[in-house]
Enzyme design. Structure first.
Site, mmCIF file in Angstrom:
data_model
loop_
_atom_site.group_PDB
_atom_site.id
_atom_site.type_symbol
_atom_site.label_atom_id
_atom_site.label_comp_id
_atom_site.label_asym_id
_atom_site.label_seq_id
_atom_site.Cartn_x
_atom_site.Cartn_y
_atom_site.Cartn_z
ATOM 1 N N ASP B 110 -43.064 -7.003 33.788
ATOM 2 C CA ASP B 110 -42.412 -7.862 33.441
ATOM 3 C C ASP B 110 -42.615 -9.109 33.152
ATOM 4 O O ASP B 110 -42.176 -10.141 33.088
ATOM 5 C CB ASP B 110 -42.108 -8.707 35.407
ATOM 6 N N LYS B 163 -54.989 -17.613 45.630
ATOM 7 C CA LYS B 163 -54.403 -18.707 45.957
ATOM 8 C C LYS B 163 -55.796 -19.916 46.097
ATOM 9 O O LYS B 163 -55.884 -20.650 47.366
ATOM 10 C CB LYS B 163 -53.723 -18.428 46.947
ATOM 11 N N ASP B 219 -43.285 -14.447 33.964
ATOM 12 C CA ASP B 219 -43.076 -13.179 34.597
ATOM 13 C C ASP B 219 -41.374 -13.142 35.129
ATOM 14 O O ASP B 219 -41.518 -14.080 36.523
ATOM 15 C CB ASP B 219 -44.331 -13.107 36.742
#
Lengths: 440, 364
Positions: B110, B163, B219
């Site tokens: 991707d 994150k 992506d």
């Protein structure tokens, strides 16, 4: 409609035949026609290339022997001066007078107030047309029924859906004789789906005494509660603080018709033709469509010739400039000096005087106000309303929105901007996409 | 050299396009996704390419045979019988990836960027450790797994923070790696994650480095990013002065970044751009406005239509004065009627749209 009706010559001669009254209302009535009525009184707003009131006048002109039309309203005299001048040239056999009410008297009150003017020349009967309805005005058929029944009053009725009926004056009639048995304005419960179209034919000998007795009744037993108001005769005067004034207000629908049903030779002519109110500004779109279709069916030479890019019916004012690659119709009116650019698409819309639509723009179910500009590749779009709907709002994603997009006077829509289900007040520039909004 | 491309599943995130073609065959910038990667790998000297898939799309075979010939590479399918995550497929392809001592590339199918495979290999060789991952700078690192380097070392990775709530760096894993065959010994043949399991283990042995990516990275696994990625890709072509782009001096080109297949036909008085790709045999009518959109092969856009932020699938037809916007995606052979408005519609193949799609919706 073109039936020739045998005309009864009475002792008072040719002048004593039939007259017509057009009720044009006044400035306070036009609020629901905003934003268009901010710049032009509603009766003069053009649908299918002509002022709303012109369509009434044209229908009246088709009745043999009508020589005088009284327009009654409470607009300033100057408002209708040019219209009357032009109409007098177009309909040379008809004398048109404007009778100004200095205070709102109600439809019946206005008729009574100007009874001397109406009775002048001793007409036997007269039509009363509300200017804010759009229909085929089958006046000759009403006259025929009037004659055959030796009627004192005939009103025009039409069938609507059961849930719409209670928004109007409802009529119960005898199926065989067409006699009106019962009349209720905006009933709370279902009475009938035959409704009052706001077009009447009265014998002079019947209507004025009926109004007089209503006045008498009113004076003896003043009305305590305000009656639910008629949609097509919406008026703000009921909210008037001046009670004395409101006591003088008499309306045909609330105050006269139900009594007529009880005691008189009162009949209904049921039309199968189109009928719509011209109430909100949005309703100008169905009215425009219906009058254009009528013009098409009657072979009017005013309409643009059909072609690959003209889907009839389309009205293009002779002074408008339309690029040959633009595709117009059906049900489109293009006003004086409007400019329609290359590759433009206009459908089910009214483009008013001096408006400009730039190349490749798309205008659907919309009214483009006077001198407004729509940019290249812009999309101005309303939603179609069901053919038999009498409402001009639709529910979109659970929210009630205007079905028709309206741009007031001198609005601008930027290049490539999309305007959907919006009403835009005059002099606004729309530079970003907007939908489901009223833009102040 | 060798490479493994992680293709994975059916590409459901890129539906409705992937209902018609497997994701690697969807054209990005008028070139099938997989071809971008094969071309770049071949240019860096790769001769063995493994496609890690968990289904075997027959339709891919003929294209891959063609690419093998064109680029003189050997392409092998490695089919997972159960999903093996992002590391398992490497183990499954151990026969090929571990056949010699040379390092191999791994890339997510991707990811679109200017693949710097040769530079990556050179850098990897220079430090001599087990692995190198490409990292890219992002504006909002809190949404990703952030790479943290060893103190006072420009490339050796200390750890990954998933994150991060406070700033620890702005470099994230770009999904492209070069690894020594020794890494295969670290992986078991079971569903396992290269990001969560393999890399932390290599880090612990101080054997993992980062390599900074120049230029864009995206992506493009879902439509919104596919469109953004197209803009980045076209901008990079502009920057490189690519001859593939339609010259900005062309009358209908507006704002540049316009890529039009030579077989496409464009009508009069159009305004096209910025950021538009138009595939083979597309026919664009007169007075059409296109911006930030992708028209795949065989699309027909009729006169005066307006299209923005939309992917128009193969052989679809857009009606006159239609307006498409807000990440609408049309599958194969969709028909949009004249004057129709589509706002964020995902429209499945072979549908004919005759009423407006006013709010984002999936039209089955």
């Amino acid at each position: 409609m073109s039936l020739h009706v045998p005309h009864r010559e009475k002792a008072n001669g040719a002048q004593g035949g039939t007259k017509a009254v057009i009720l044009v209302g006044g400035p306070s009535r036009g609020t629901r026609f905003r934003p268009l009525s901010l710049d032009l009184p509603k009766p003069l707003f053009e649908v299918a290339g002509h002022p709303i009131v012109w369509h009434c006048l044209t229908a009246i002109a088709k009745v043999p022997h009508i020589q005088e039309v009284c327009m009654i309203g409470y607009y300033d005299e100057s408002i209708f001066r040019d219209f009357i001048k032009d109409a007098s040239k177009e309909f040379p056999k008809i004398k048109i007078v404007y009778l100004r009410e200095y205070q709102a008297l109600g439809t019946a009150g206005g008729l009574y107030h100007f009874r001397d003017a109406i009775l002048k020349g001793r007409p036997e009967r007269f039509f009363v047309l509300n200017a804010d309805v759009c229909c085929s005005f089958p006046l000759n058929d009403m006259l025929k029924l009037f004659e055959s029944k030796d009627a004192e009053a005939v009103l025009l009725g039409t069938r609507v859906s059961e849930d719409a009926a209670t928004n109007f004056g409802c009529i119960v009639s005898d199926a065989h004789s067409s006699r009106v048995l019962h009349y209720v304005e905006k009933p709370e419960s279902h009475i009938s789906n035959l409704i009052n179209c706001g077009v009447y034919l009265f014998s002079t000998e019947c209507i004025f005494p009926a109004i007089r007795s209503a006045i008498k009744k009113r004076t003896e037993r003043p009305r305590l509660v305000s009656y639910p108001s008629s949609e097509n005769l919406e008026s703000s005067y009921m909210q008037d603080d001046d009670e004395e004034k409101s006591n003088e207000v008499l309306r045909l629908e609330q105050d006269i018709l139900s009594d007529l049903a009880d005691s008189k030779q009162f009949f209904v002519y049921e039309t199968k033709d189109f009928w719509r109110q011209i109430k909100t500004a949005s309703s100008a779109i169905p009215a425009n469509a219906l009058y254009l279709q009528k013009a098409l069916q009657s072979g009017s030479d005013e309409l643009a010739k059909p072609s690959a890019n003209i889907l009839p019916p389309v009205f293009i004012h002779p002074t408008a400039q339309v690029d040959p690659t633009a595709k117009l119709g059906p049900n489109v009116s293009i006003g004086p000096r409007a400019v329609i650019g290359a590759g433009v698409r206009v459908k089910e819309s009214i483009v008013l005087e001096d408006a400009e639509i730039k190349h490749d723009a798309c205008v659907l179910y919309s009214i483009i106000g006077w001198s407004s500009r729509v940019g290249a590749w812009a999309r101005v779009e309303g939603s179609p309303t069901p053919v038999n709907s009498h409402s001009t709002t639709i529910i979109k994603n659970g929210v009630k929105v205007q079905s028709i997009t309206i741009l007031g006077k001198e609005c601008g829509v930027g290049d490539e901007v999309r305007v959907q289900n919006c009403v835009c007040l005059p002099f606004k520039e729309l530079k970003r996409d907007v939908s489901n909004e009223v833009i102040m | 050299m060798k490479a493994l491309i992680l293709v994975g599943g059916f590409g459901t995130r890129l539906r409705p396009l992937t209902l018609t073609l497997p994701k690697p065959l969807v054209e990005f910038g008028n070139k099938r996704m997989i071809l971008h990667q094969i071309q770049a790998l071949a240019a860096a000297g790769v001769t063995d390419i493994v496609l890690a898939v968990n289904y075997r799309p027959e339709v891919m075979e003929k294209y891959l045979v063609e690419y093998e010939r064109q680029f003189n590479v050997k392409i092998t399918f490695s089919i997972e019988l159960e999903p093996l995550g992002t590391a398992g497929p490497l183990k499954l392809a151990e026969d090929i990836l571990g056949k010699d001592d040379a390092p191999f590339f791994v890339l997510n199918s991707d990811v679109i960027c200017e693949y710097p495979f040769a530079e990556l290999a050179a850098f990897h060789k220079s430090h001599g450790d087990e692995g190198t991952i490409i990292v890219t700078k992002v504006e909002e690192p809190s949404k990703y797994g952030v790479v943290v380097h060893k103190p006072n070392h420009p490339s050796r990775i200390d750890r990954f923070v998933e994150k991060p709530v406070e700033f620890v760096g702005n470099r994230i894993n770009a999904g492209i790696y070069i690894l020594n065959p020794s890494v295969l010994k670290r992986i078991e043949l079971r569903p396992t994650s290269i990001e969560q399991e393999t890399f932390p283990a290599i880090c612990a042995d101080r054997q993992l480095h980062s390599f900074d990516l120049d230029g864009f990275w995206m992506d493009v696994g879902q439509p919104k990013d596919f469109l953004s990625g197209t803009c980045l890709y076209l901008s990079s072509l502009t920057k490189k002065g690519s001859k593939e782009l339609t010259p900005i001096s062309t009358s209908f080109v507006h704002g540049g970044n316009v890529l039009i297949d030579p077989s496409a036909k464009i009508g009069k008085n159009c305004r096209i751009g910025p950021n538009v790709t138009i595939g083979p045999n597309v026919v664009v009518g007169d007075g059409v406005r296109l911006q930030r959109c992708v028209l795949l092969e065989g699309v027909k856009v009729k006169d005066h239509a307006w299209i923005k932020s939309t992917i128009v699938g193969w052989n679809s037809t857009i009606g006159k004065w239609a307006r498409l916007e807000n990440v609408s995606v049309l599958g194969d052979d969709v028909t949009i009627g004249d004057e129709i408005y589509v706002n964020g519609g995902s429209i499945l193949p072979h549908k004919s749209i005759k009423v407006n799609v006013d709010v984002p919706a999936i039209i089955m």
